[in-house]
Design a protein around this motif. Structure first.
Motif, PDB file in Angstrom:
ATOM      1  N   LEU A 177     -21.849 -63.547 -15.892  1.00  0.00           N
ATOM      2  CA  LEU A 177     -20.590 -63.869 -16.710  1.00  0.00           C
ATOM      3  C   LEU A 177     -21.002 -64.028 -18.081  1.00  0.00           C
ATOM      4  O   LEU A 177     -21.875 -64.376 -18.303  1.00  0.00           O
ATOM      5  N   PRO A 178     -20.074 -63.782 -19.091  1.00  0.00           N
ATOM      6  CA  PRO A 178     -20.354 -63.783 -20.439  1.00  0.00           C
ATOM      7  C   PRO A 178     -20.683 -64.785 -21.197  1.00  0.00           C
ATOM      8  O   PRO A 178     -19.897 -65.352 -21.979  1.00  0.00           O
ATOM      9  N   VAL A 179     -21.651 -65.914 -20.769  1.00  0.00           N
ATOM     10  CA  VAL A 179     -21.697 -66.966 -21.239  1.00  0.00           C
ATOM     11  C   VAL A 179     -22.710 -66.742 -22.585  1.00  0.00           C
ATOM     12  O   VAL A 179     -23.816 -66.133 -22.527  1.00  0.00           O
ATOM     13  N   GLU A 180     -22.130 -67.078 -23.701  1.00  0.00           N
ATOM     14  CA  GLU A 180     -23.016 -66.880 -24.960  1.00  0.00           C
ATOM     15  C   GLU A 180     -23.980 -67.762 -25.244  1.00  0.00           C
ATOM     16  O   GLU A 180     -24.866 -67.638 -26.179  1.00  0.00           O
ATOM     17  N   GLY A 181     -23.824 -69.069 -24.793  1.00  0.00           N
ATOM     18  CA  GLY A 181     -24.679 -70.148 -25.082  1.00  0.00           C
ATOM     19  C   GLY A 181     -24.059 -71.453 -24.642  1.00  0.00           C
ATOM     20  O   GLY A 181     -22.729 -71.556 -24.139  1.00  0.00           O
ATOM     21  N   THR A 182     -24.907 -72.528 -25.331  1.00  0.00           N
ATOM     22  CA  THR A 182     -24.281 -73.838 -24.995  1.00  0.00           C
ATOM     23  C   THR A 182     -24.157 -74.504 -26.349  1.00  0.00           C
ATOM     24  O   THR A 182     -24.826 -74.139 -27.250  1.00  0.00           O
ATOM     25  N   VAL A 183     -23.534 -75.480 -26.484  1.00  0.00           N
ATOM     26  CA  VAL A 183     -23.397 -76.180 -27.794  1.00  0.00           C
ATOM     27  C   VAL A 183     -23.290 -77.652 -27.569  1.00  0.00           C
ATOM     28  O   VAL A 183     -22.689 -78.007 -26.468  1.00  0.00           O
ATOM     29  N   GLU A 184     -23.621 -78.628 -28.336  1.00  0.00           N
ATOM     30  CA  GLU A 184     -23.448 -79.984 -28.203  1.00  0.00           C
ATOM     31  C   GLU A 184     -22.424 -80.586 -29.152  1.00  0.00           C
ATOM     32  O   GLU A 184     -22.594 -80.510 -30.459  1.00  0.00           O
ATOM     33  N   LEU A 185     -21.364 -81.109 -28.953  1.00  0.00           N
ATOM     34  CA  LEU A 185     -20.356 -81.668 -29.544  1.00  0.00           C
ATOM     35  C   LEU A 185     -20.338 -83.140 -29.683  1.00  0.00           C
ATOM     36  O   LEU A 185     -20.268 -83.680 -28.692  1.00  0.00           O
ATOM     37  N   PRO A 186     -20.500 -83.842 -30.804  1.00  0.00           N
ATOM     38  CA  PRO A 186     -20.360 -85.183 -30.836  1.00  0.00           C
ATOM     39  C   PRO A 186     -19.108 -85.726 -30.630  1.00  0.00           C
ATOM     40  O   PRO A 186     -18.074 -84.585 -31.002  1.00  0.00           O
ATOM     41  N   VAL A 187     -18.739 -86.801 -30.400  1.00  0.00           N
ATOM     42  CA  VAL A 187     -17.420 -87.124 -30.108  1.00  0.00           C
ATOM     43  C   VAL A 187     -17.385 -88.759 -30.864  1.00  0.00           C
ATOM     44  O   VAL A 187     -17.509 -89.474 -30.339  1.00  0.00           O
ATOM     45  N   PRO A 188     -16.633 -88.751 -32.074  1.00  0.00           N
ATOM     46  CA  PRO A 188     -16.655 -90.069 -32.754  1.00  0.00           C
ATOM     47  C   PRO A 188     -15.603 -90.784 -31.900  1.00  0.00           C
ATOM     48  O   PRO A 188     -14.542 -90.161 -31.607  1.00  0.00           O
ATOM     49  N   GLY A 189     -15.805 -91.809 -31.783  1.00  0.00           N
ATOM     50  CA  GLY A 189     -14.918 -92.817 -31.001  1.00  0.00           C
ATOM     51  C   GLY A 189     -15.462 -92.870 -29.514  1.00  0.00           C
ATOM     52  O   GLY A 189     -14.674 -93.862 -29.136  1.00  0.00           O
ATOM     53  N   ILE A 223     -30.035 -82.922 -16.115  1.00  0.00           N
ATOM     54  CA  ILE A 223     -31.151 -83.218 -17.133  1.00  0.00           C
ATOM     55  C   ILE A 223     -32.353 -82.640 -16.905  1.00  0.00           C
ATOM     56  O   ILE A 223     -33.016 -82.177 -17.479  1.00  0.00           O
ATOM     57  N   ALA A 224     -32.647 -82.394 -15.589  1.00  0.00           N
ATOM     58  CA  ALA A 224     -33.828 -81.267 -15.271  1.00  0.00           C
ATOM     59  C   ALA A 224     -33.538 -80.097 -15.925  1.00  0.00           C
ATOM     60  O   ALA A 224     -34.606 -79.499 -16.530  1.00  0.00           O
ATOM     61  N   HIS A 225     -32.340 -79.445 -15.961  1.00  0.00           N
ATOM     62  CA  HIS A 225     -32.401 -78.092 -16.734  1.00  0.00           C
ATOM     63  C   HIS A 225     -32.606 -78.405 -18.424  1.00  0.00           C
ATOM     64  O   HIS A 225     -32.806 -77.564 -19.050  1.00  0.00           O
ATOM     65  N   GLU A 226     -32.176 -79.714 -18.617  1.00  0.00           N
ATOM     66  CA  GLU A 226     -32.161 -79.962 -20.172  1.00  0.00           C
ATOM     67  C   GLU A 226     -33.546 -80.012 -20.598  1.00  0.00           C
ATOM     68  O   GLU A 226     -34.154 -80.017 -21.841  1.00  0.00           O
ATOM     69  N   THR A 227     -34.464 -80.685 -19.619  1.00  0.00           N
ATOM     70  CA  THR A 227     -35.675 -81.142 -20.014  1.00  0.00           C
ATOM     71  C   THR A 227     -36.758 -80.248 -19.640  1.00  0.00           C
ATOM     72  O   THR A 227     -37.871 -80.399 -20.385  1.00  0.00           O
ATOM     73  N   LEU A 228     -36.731 -79.408 -18.723  1.00  0.00           N
ATOM     74  CA  LEU A 228     -37.889 -78.683 -18.153  1.00  0.00           C
ATOM     75  C   LEU A 228     -37.673 -77.322 -18.695  1.00  0.00           C
ATOM     76  O   LEU A 228     -36.716 -76.812 -18.654  1.00  0.00           O
ATOM     77  N   ASP A 237     -22.040 -87.012 -17.742  1.00  0.00           N
ATOM     78  CA  ASP A 237     -21.348 -86.235 -16.526  1.00  0.00           C
ATOM     79  C   ASP A 237     -21.129 -84.973 -16.864  1.00  0.00           C
ATOM     80  O   ASP A 237     -20.171 -84.411 -15.912  1.00  0.00           O
ATOM     81  N   PHE A 238     -21.651 -84.201 -17.705  1.00  0.00           N
ATOM     82  CA  PHE A 238     -21.371 -82.693 -17.789  1.00  0.00           C
ATOM     83  C   PHE A 238     -22.703 -82.332 -18.517  1.00  0.00           C
ATOM     84  O   PHE A 238     -23.128 -82.680 -19.631  1.00  0.00           O
ATOM     85  N   TYR A 239     -23.225 -81.135 -17.848  1.00  0.00           N
ATOM     86  CA  TYR A 239     -24.513 -80.591 -18.320  1.00  0.00           C
ATOM     87  C   TYR A 239     -24.393 -79.037 -18.553  1.00  0.00           C
ATOM     88  O   TYR A 239     -24.563 -78.341 -17.551  1.00  0.00           O
ATOM     89  N   PRO A 240     -23.904 -78.512 -19.651  1.00  0.00           N
ATOM     90  CA  PRO A 240     -23.674 -77.158 -19.919  1.00  0.00           C
ATOM     91  C   PRO A 240     -24.889 -76.192 -19.625  1.00  0.00           C
ATOM     92  O   PRO A 240     -24.625 -75.010 -19.133  1.00  0.00           O
ATOM     93  N   ALA A 241     -26.046 -76.695 -19.847  1.00  0.00           N
ATOM     94  CA  ALA A 241     -27.290 -75.840 -19.716  1.00  0.00           C
ATOM     95  C   ALA A 241     -27.167 -75.433 -18.063  1.00  0.00           C
ATOM     96  O   ALA A 241     -27.497 -74.422 -17.614  1.00  0.00           O
ATOM     97  N   LEU A 242     -27.002 -76.377 -17.515  1.00  0.00           N
ATOM     98  CA  LEU A 242     -27.023 -76.212 -15.571  1.00  0.00           C
ATOM     99  C   LEU A 242     -25.975 -75.341 -15.517  1.00  0.00           C
ATOM    100  O   LEU A 242     -26.263 -74.303 -14.671  1.00  0.00           O
TER     101      LEU A 242
END
Lengths: 406, 522, 406
Positions: free
Chosen positions: C155-167, B462-467, C140-145
């Motif tokens: 390593l070739p990380v292009e970016g992050t994306v947030e996916l909604p999960v219906p259900g 969350i720190a990575h996402e917030t700051l 329980d998972f933080y792609p930015a981190l």
């Protein structure tokens, strides 16, 4: 025995209980056993009202306690929290009614034909749902019209008999409310199998074990029931006579919950617990040699065996399965489900019925995919519930054994 | 280098310093508090949580006892949200001096400290885990106080009242001009900025550092440092404060604070105000004497140890090594009178329970110097929101239990302490540069049974996402290392299991050695 | 009678049970709870350092489990393991020269020897640029981190994306298992894929937290790849770890299908032996202790976390079932180093065994002829620094079963 809520500090928060919980897997209304158990327990003050009603979604299946590698008594913590909530907030009339299984049995038996008819009539069930909150689809057993004890007078004894025949084990049959008022056939079969395995069967004085009261968090009532039951069975336990039955949930209550959940203690409770056995637990241990010596008739069919959560909580594994697998041409698959969802009176309740059905749906699905001809399960409420939702006949494993032993 | 001036400079942001600053605000004095660490990083944040009734000191330190009894009532009025009204029990265990309870009872009556004798059976009914062989037992008005909450409320009130509180600002030097302290040179540890703060009067309220600070003005003060350790047990074994009814000694109190039971304390002479280690013998002693009061203690999980350093007044004739026997009353030194150095007043000693009274007494001296005649109003002015009801144990659980099910997940980040994501984000933004341990002090993040094994990862994410500016590991490495430090002295049995779980998750599942190692090295 | 009683149902115990049962032994597993696989990444770590184990094994101290077992046995054990998982439709892949470099949820690299397909596809030797996806509301998972550290490692990380999960659960926080159950349902998969596809347009490869199914995870993973038209890989995240649970479930079902009796919820507390042979193990079950008799006993009870070793403040370390002598340091002050990241002496504590996995006494001779030990219970390895936990578990289980069955 250590008080359950004092095991809360053993929790390492690993979440293995949450991963195994069948109710959490079925609904997001239930935070999960860890959350409402050892986690919330730290915030519950003995003298202040409980703030968390979400614990009421717990169905007391006991899987959480069984899978915990750190000895946290998760299920017992939850059950005791529910009991406190009910003590504070009161229980609905419905819960008081359906938990008094002895009374329901006694009242309905003389009125069996009418009672049975009404319980299958849509308008009556609809009214029941609207008034007292029993879901109109909840499966209900049919009254036999008399009691098993009355039919089996020749087996009834007042006190432990002389055990002068060393070649025969005397077994006290705990029939429970379901066999006494509804499933006489199962009782007869059980006696027949035990006799065939060389036992002398007696019906000791007994009363309702009180599980339904405990499950509905009416601990005072449950304790009273427990003490009455223990008093009646004590002479038999003292005489070293094993107390054996088919209602695996009831036997677990006597063996374990009286002490661990209801907090009763003392020589009497301990003695009765030490002599209490599920029927398959008993025959696969004490009657092993005779059992191994039997030959079985083929039963060409496919069955799905759901070892009910209460059987697993006896901590004897699943002793039935190897025996069933010895029956020629019977293809038995083991259910993957931890719980069928019915959970005793849980699935009967209007507000819980749908969740209960969700909990069991993987099992119903598995039965369908397996192409099962019938279902096997120890607990009567499981059988009624699974039968209802799979539309398959449901037998106690001893019934299957009986058929194969002819 | 920035220059600023104020009327009153308070060095030290513990309860004493903040108490003085609040008192000053209410009298219209412009004040700046300078604190070297985070809120609660000093002695005030390392305390056992006991809101004294005074009963503990009626024989050994009657002045303290009376002050505690009075301030107990005052704090209930001005900061009820920080207090859990647990009540207290004083119990004599088998083997304790048999004549003590009556002597003590008499002294309580004489000093108007309200106590009442009850039957041991009654005490056991209330607290079933107590030693069933207790011989005599009394009820008192002890309670549990959350010092972090108190420090927060004080800080908030000061800032709302126009005062300033500078956290993580280090005092480099006192500016002395012609036998007068005129200000201080300060470095901000947040961004390295240097500040010269001029003040009409400076108060040294730095607790165990009081001696070092006074020395910056060339003054020696008679201070002894007594380190006291405490052990928190993961389960709240009792819901009432429990004291041993015997001459005050090590390990004779148990305080239910929030969700844990705190056992303590010890008292060891130390030289360094930052010496907050706990030695193995202290842990063993606390648990041993604790088991005399709660026999089943060995079956329960000790959660964490910590220590605070008490600044104690050392009269000329006293032996500095025997810190247990030194008086606990507070000491105010007006250096103009005592040492010929104007512009500086030191205050140290005392107890958290009497912080307000200490501040009031200090302000008498301050106001004399500043020529302020406004009266003290802290006894009747509630802090912060002035909530009417006392803090209760089920409170946090009630807050996260939905009355009607919500439509979005609550995002509880620390499950042990029930901390929602929104609270965490706000706390993260308030702490720059990121120190998850400071966030912990604000929220209780990671203070529960798993000691951050799970929430550390979430908080870092969350720190990575917030700051916008955040260390590579999101602050994980330092945070977990702090948790490790405080549980290591308890490294056996169940605690060792928890420690192994922490290593498995972070070093095997997350393979975090290199990442956390890097950050720790920086 | 049970020919092999396995105490412990973690990776070691279940693997041993399967091996023995498939060779015709009658096997019973007794376990306190479900094991620590739920805390693990679900991969097989053999040896993470350079040079590879094949070269270093001969230089290991001869008390190291790998030295005792031998490289051949390790290869055989790994082959047997891969066969079991392949048969269960959950195949494991090895990296070139036995090293897969897999991204973790912290953005570090986990070096492992074998991983299931869905994880192995994250092998960072594949230089295809990828996107990391987080799931809305999943705490329980933080792609930015993760992305931050992976990027810094080149390593070739292009970016992050947030996916909604219906259900996904709404009324409480969901765990990885909740999402995995969702993915087990075909209708949910379909719906989710429909929502995700447009959001992943332009991505060449996507890394997600490991939630793609618990029960039929290979099929689910492949189906999701197909529906999205993209290569995917899974990253294990905060426990309850789905890859760990998948493996646990597969081993347990395989064992049950092979006729193994599994009794959960029973801590093993003692034993009975006569002279140089053990007769069996005593467990605590509901209401009473039970004695499980067996021809041979394998202790797979784990370390301090598994419950196989118990430590007390006076510096003693006890093996919890047989009270066997444990290699350890008697000075508690030397058990734990000050830094979390340091090597920790207590992790090397455990039982000394001979080449047949039989525990040795203080005098260096075997304590019992028919008692064996395997897994994390064994002394002499620094599993965390070596990256050897699962390799040791498998090879020592394999050797023990060889020794029992000959």
């Amino acid at each position: 025995m250590i008080q359950p809520n004092l095991t809360a500090d053993l929790c390492l928060k690993c979440n293995i209980c949450t991963a195994a919980c069948p109710v959490a897997a079925a609904t997001d209304l239930f935070p999960g056993p860890k959350a409402v158990g050892p986690q919330a327990e730290r915030y519950r003050h003995p003298r202040l009202p409980l703030p968390d009603a979400s614990v009421m979604w717990c169905s007391a299946c006991g899987v959480c306690s069984r899978v915990c590698p750190h000895d946290v008594k998760v299920a017992e913590i939850n059950t005791q929290a529910k009991a406190r909530l009910v003590e504070e907030r009161g229980a609905p009339l419905r819960d008081r009614l359906i938990s008094n299984t002895e009374l329901i049995g006694r009242l309905g038996t003389p009125l069996a034909p009418i009672a049975n008819l009404s319980l299958r009539t849509r308008p009556v069930r609809w009214i029941m749902e609207k008034t007292i909150g029993i879901h109109r689809e909840a499966p209900m057993p049919a009254y036999a019209g008399s009691t098993f004890r009355a039919r089996m007078r020749r087996y009834c004894v007042e006190k432990p008999p002389e055990q002068n025949d060393a070649s025969r084990v005397t077994v006290a049959f705990f029939h429970g409310c379901s066999t006494n008022y509804y499933e006489h056939e199962l009782g007869r079969i059980t006696i027949a199998v035990l006799e065939k395995l060389g036992c002398r069967v007696i019906l000791p004085p007994q009363t309702c074990c009180g599980l339904a009261m405990q499950s509905n968090s009416l601990f005072e009532d449950a304790r009273r029931q427990a003490q009455q039951n223990v008093a009646l069975l004590l002479p038999f336990a003292e005489a070293g006579i094993p107390i054996v039955g088919t209602s695996t949930s009831c036997l677990l209550t006597m063996k374990y919950d009286y002490q661990a959940t209801l907090g009763l203690s003392g020589r009497e409770v301990e003695l009765v617990a030490a002599q209490t056995f599920d029927v398959f637990e008993f025959i696969t241990t004490r009657l092993r040699e005779t059992l191994d010596g039997l030959t079985f008739e083929p039963l060409a069919s496919r069955a799905i065996y759901h070892a009910s959560c209460k059987l697993r909580s006896h901590d004897v594994g699943v002793p039935t399965l190897p025996v069933l697998r010895r029956i020629p041409q019977l293809e038995v698959t083991l259910s993957e489900a931890e719980c069928c969802g019915g959970a005793g009176t849980y699935g009967m309740k209007r507000e819980k019925y749908d969740v209960a059905r969700q909990v069991g749906s993987p099992l119903f699905e598995q039965a369908r995919e397996w192409g099962a001809d019938f279902v096997i399960s120890e607990s009567e409420t499981c059988r009624w519930w699974i039968a209802k939702h799979t539309r398959l006949p449901a037998l106690h494993p001893i019934g299957v054994l009986y058929r194969a032993m002819k | 280098m920035r220059k600023q001036s104020t009327q009153l400079l308070v060095i030290g942001g513990g309860a004493t310093g903040l108490g003085i600053a609040w008192d000053a605000c209410l009298r219209g004095i412009r004040v700046v508090v300078v604190e070297q660490g985070d809120l609660g990083q000093g002695t005030s944040g390392r305390y056992h949580g006991l809101l004294h009734s005074g009963a503990r000191y009626v024989i050994s330190d009657p002045v303290s006892a009376q002050e505690c009894a009075l301030e107990n009532a005052v704090l209930r009025r001005i900061a009820p949200a920080t207090i859990e009204d647990t009540g207290g029990l004083y119990m004599a265990c088998p083997g304790d001096p048999a004549d003590w309870p009556d002597r003590w009872l008499t002294a309580c009556r004489q000093l108007d400290v309200p106590v009442e004798e009850i039957e041991p059976a009654e005490a056991l009914r209330r607290e079933p885990l107590l030693n069933p062989q207790i011989e005599r037992v009394f009820t008192t008005r002890d309670a549990a106080l959350d010092s972090f909450d108190l420090l927060h409320m004080l800080t908030h009130s000061i800032r709302a009242g126009g005062g300033q509180v500078w956290l993580r600002h280090r005092l480099d030097r006192l500016i002395v001009d012609n036998h007068r302290v005129v200000g201080a040179e300060i470095t901000s540890l947040n961004d390295g900025e240097k500040i010269i703060l001029e003040a009409d009067l400076t108060v040294n309220a730095t607790g165990p550092w009081a001696g070092l600070v006074a020395r910056l003005a060339g003054i020696e003060i008679p201070i002894a440092l007594g380190r006291g350790s405490m052990v928190a047990v993961a389960a709240r074994l009792i819901h009432t404060v429990v004291n041993r009814c015997r001459p005050p000694a090590d390990g004779d109190l148990i305080v239910p604070v929030g969700t844990v039971a705190v056992f303590g304390t010890t008292d060891t002479h130390v030289e360094d105000p930052a010496d907050t280690r706990t030695e193995a013998w202290e842990v063993d002693k606390i648990l041993k004497t604790g088991a005399e009061m709660i026999p089943s203690l060995p079956q329960h999980r000790p959660l964490r140890v910590w220590a605070g350093v008490r600044p104690l007044y050392r009269p000329e004739q006293a032996d500095a090594e025997q810190t247990r026997a030194l008086p606990r009353a507070h000491t105010i030194l007006d250096h103009a009178e005592r040492d010929g150095i104007d512009g500086l007043v030191s205050i140290f000693g005392g107890k958290l329970t009497t912080y307000r009274l200490m501040a009031e007494h200090a302000m008498k001296v301050v106001c004399r110097h500043l020529n302020v005649t406004a009266p003290c109003r802290t006894a009747d002015t509630p802090l912060e929101s002035g909530a009417k009801s006392y803090h209760t144990l089920p409170g946090r659980l009630a807050r996260v239990e939905p009355q009607a099910p919500p439509e979005t997940p609550p995002q509880i980040i620390c499950e042990c302490e029930l901390i929602p994501r929104g609270d965490l984000e706000a706390a993260l933004r308030a702490v720059t540069p990121l120190e998850l341990d400071d966030v912990r002090r604000d929220l209780r993040l990671g203070m529960g049974p798993c000691q951050a094994s799970f929430c550390a990862y979430r908080a870092a994410g969350i720190a990575h996402e917030t700051l916008s500016s955040v260390p590579q590991d999101g602050g994980l490495g330092g945070f977990l290392q702090e948790r490790w430090r405080g549980i290591r002295p308890l490294g056996w049995g169940h605690t060792l299991r928890q420690m192994e779980l922490m290593r498995r998750v972070y070093l095997e599942l997350f393979a975090a050695q290199d990442l956390m190692g890097e950050e720790a090295a920086q | 009678m049970t020919s092999l009683l396995v105490v412990g149902a973690g990776l070691t115990g279940l693997f041993a049970a399967v091996l023995a049962a498939r060779r015709g032994a009658s096997v019973t597993v007794v376990a306190r709870g479900r094991g620590n696989l739920e805390l693990s990444h679900g991969c097989i770590d053999v040896w993470k350092a350079d040079p590879p184990l094949a070269q270093t094994i001969n230089h290991l101290p001869d008390t190291h489990p790998y030295a005792l077992a031998g490289f051949e046995a390790l290869e055989a054990a790994l082959a047997a393991f891969c066969q079991i998982t392949t048969e269960a439709d959950y195949p494991f892949t090895a990296g070139p020269e036995d090293s897969l470099l897999l991204p973790t949820a912290l953005g570090t690299i986990h070096v492992t020897a074998y991983a299931p397909l869905s994880l192995a596809q994250g092998h960072m030797a594949d230089k295809t640029p990828f996107v990391l996806a987080g799931l809305s509301g999943f705490r329980d998972f933080y792609p930015a981190l993760a992305a931050s550290s992976l990027k810094r490692a080149g390593l070739p990380v292009e970016g992050t994306v947030e996916l909604p999960v219906p259900g996904a659960p709404l009324r409480r926080d969901g765990y990885a298992t909740d999402l995995a159950y969702l993915f087990d349902r075909p209708a949910s998969r379909q719906q989710i894929a429909r929502v995700w596809k447009p959001l992943l347009a332009g991505a060449k490869r996507v890394g997600l937290p490991a939630v793609l199914g618990l029960r039929q995870s290979s099929a689910v993973f492949l189906e999701m790849q197909e529906r999205l038209g993209l290569p995917l890989f899974e990253i294990p995240t905060l426990p309850p770890s789905v890859p760990g649970l998948r493996l646990e479930r597969i081993l347990r079902r395989t064992a049950l299908n092979a006729g193994v009796q599994i009794v959960e919820g029973v801590p093993a507390v003692g034993q009975a032996g006569e002279g140089s042979r053990v007769r069996g193990v005593v467990v605590e079950s509901a209401g009473r202790s039970r004695f499980h008799e067996a021809g041979a006993v394998l202790l797979a009870t784990g370390d301090v976390l598994g419950g196989g070793l118990e430590t007390t403040p006076d510096g003693r370390v006890r093996e919890t079932v047989f009270d066997l002598p444990v290699l350890h340091d008697g000075d508690r002050a030397r058990w734990i180093n000050p830094a979390l990241l340091d090597e920790q002496p207590f992790e090397r504590f455990g039982l000394r065994v001979d080449r047949h996995m039989r525990p040795l006494g203080m005098d260096g001779t075997t304590v019992y002829d028919n008692l064996y030990a395997a897994g994390s219970l064994l002394a002499g390895a620094d599993r965390i620094n070596e990256g050897s936990r699962q390799g040791i578990a498998l090879v020592t289980a394999f050797c023990a079963v060889e020794a029992v069955l000959g």
